[in-house]
Design an enzyme around this catalytic site. Structure first.
Site, PDB file in Angstrom:
ATOM      1  N   HIS A 132      -3.055   7.264   2.259  1.00  0.00           N
ATOM      2  CA  HIS A 132      -3.531   5.983   1.743  1.00  0.00           C
ATOM      3  C   HIS A 132      -4.952   5.752   2.236  1.00  0.00           C
ATOM      4  O   HIS A 132      -5.258   5.928   3.418  1.00  0.00           O
ATOM      5  CB  HIS A 132      -2.610   4.864   2.221  1.00  0.00           C
ATOM      6  N   ASN A 177     -10.081   0.041  -0.279  1.00  0.00           N
ATOM      7  CA  ASN A 177      -8.627   0.053  -0.220  1.00  0.00           C
ATOM      8  C   ASN A 177      -8.088  -0.495  -1.537  1.00  0.00           C
ATOM      9  O   ASN A 177      -8.186  -1.687  -1.808  1.00  0.00           O
ATOM     10  CB  ASN A 177      -8.156  -0.797   0.959  1.00  0.00           C
ATOM     11  N   CYS A 187       0.809  -1.220   0.000  1.00  0.00           N
ATOM     12  CA  CYS A 187       0.000   0.000   0.000  1.00  0.00           C
ATOM     13  C   CYS A 187       0.841   1.267   0.000  1.00  0.00           C
ATOM     14  O   CYS A 187       0.366   2.335  -0.394  1.00  0.00           O
ATOM     15  CB  CYS A 187      -0.944   0.008   1.199  1.00  0.00           C
TER      16      CYS A 187
END
Length: 329
Positions: free
Chosen positions: A256, A286, A119
């Site tokens: 993020h 996500n 990520c």
């Protein structure tokens, strides 16, 4: 009086994004796994996500986002001499997604490669490109975050499958001379960190060298939350310090997009006002390395991020790996 020394900066000239055709709402997931819209929204803030279908791959999404960014930047394939793609879900074990996108775009020169920091990959890619551009070795870079995490989900695991989505985003960065002050446009600072002791908290249980399969994502959610909120602000503080700026100077925080609670807690810990936080997790879920460029694209399209604004990007991913960068838009 000290005279500032002119220096090369990595300036953002274009932003683009791409999403799969299929949008999957929480209500649709209720019919597939033991969960509820209320449970997902309360714990994550997510209401929907996009899932790649037939013919949609990490490279195809990445190429579409790259084309959009290049169009905004007004540059042609022959203008690009560096492509870095951040991804943990490549089309193939090799070659890299970046080289596949390079071929698709018709970029015939320069270099293309992937970075893998899960990520945090996009922040790592921006920091890496900045080193190339400010060294003078390359002139214009295409930075891509692209993922198809739906392909490594265990769709029987309700604690993870509801969290993730697919998509891609891209930036064009161009080396331009600045005055050497923190008023320059471009990447002003970046800080990266990793700590491999936490592998078991967030990982994929497969790979060519072990199971010869892609495997599925496994996560200890509470531990990831605790680490993200407790540790990630160190790189943010260091990035401000290196640039000679403070959180009060910040116009936009683009973290993020993993979980609304992590985003809110991290911003609060650093004293960033909620109105300065860009959130797209509710629409995209996500999307790992794609989440920051997707959020940047949304905030540029709707007019929030404007030239001259000070933007911080920040992420943490499996490993753990985490990083932050300050960019004058």
């Amino acid at each position: 009086m000290t005279q500032e020394v002119k220096r090369l900066r990595s300036v953002v000239t274009g932003v683009g994004s791409a999403l799969p055709r299929r949008c999957v709402t929480n209500r649709e997931l209720e019919g597939q796994v033991d969960t509820s819209d209320e449970w997902i929204v309360q714990r994550t803030g997510i209401t929907q996500r996009y899932i790649a279908g037939e013919g949609e791959t990490t490279s195809s999404l990445g190429a579409a986002a790259a084309r959009a960014a290049m169009a905004k930047a007004g540059c042609a394939p022959e203008d690009i001499d560096l492509i870095i793609c951040a991804t943990s879900t490549p089309d193939l074990t090799f070659p890299s997604v970046a080289t596949m996108i390079q071929a698709e775009l018709g970029v015939l020169g320069g270099v293309a490669f992937d970075v893998q920091a899960v990520c945090a990959g996009f922040v790592f890619a921006v920091a890496t490109a900045d080193k190339f551009l400010t060294s003078g070795s390359h002139k214009r870079a295409l930075i891509i975050g692209a993922e198809t995490f739906s392909r490594i989900m265990d769709w029987q695991d309700r604690t993870t499958c509801v969290l993730f989505g697919d998509g891609a985003g891209a930036l064009v960065l161009e080396a331009r001379e600045g005055e050497g002050t923190n008023a320059d446009r471009g990447v002003l600072s970046s800080k990266l960190r990793s700590d491999g002791r936490y592998k078991s908290k967030l990982y994929v249980d497969g790979g060519p060298s072990t199971t010869q399969t892609a495997g599925h994502l496994r996560m200890e959610g509470k531990e990831v939350f605790r680490f993200a909120v407790g540790h990630v602000t160190d790189v943010m503080t260091d990035a401000f310090s290196e640039a000679g700026l403070t959180v009060e100077d910040l116009d936009w925080f683009v973290p993020h997009q993993a979980n609304q609670r992590i985003i809110d807690a991290s911003a609060q810990k650093l004293g960033i006002a909620p109105a300065k936080v860009v959130k797209t997790v509710q629409w995209h879920g996500n999307t790992s390395a794609a989440s920051i460029p997707l959020a940047l694209s949304v905030a540029c399209e709707d007019g929030r991020i404007k030239p001259g604004d000070l933007v911080m990007i920040e992420a943490i991913g499996g490993g753990f790996a985490w990083g932050a960068a300050l960019i004058r838009w």
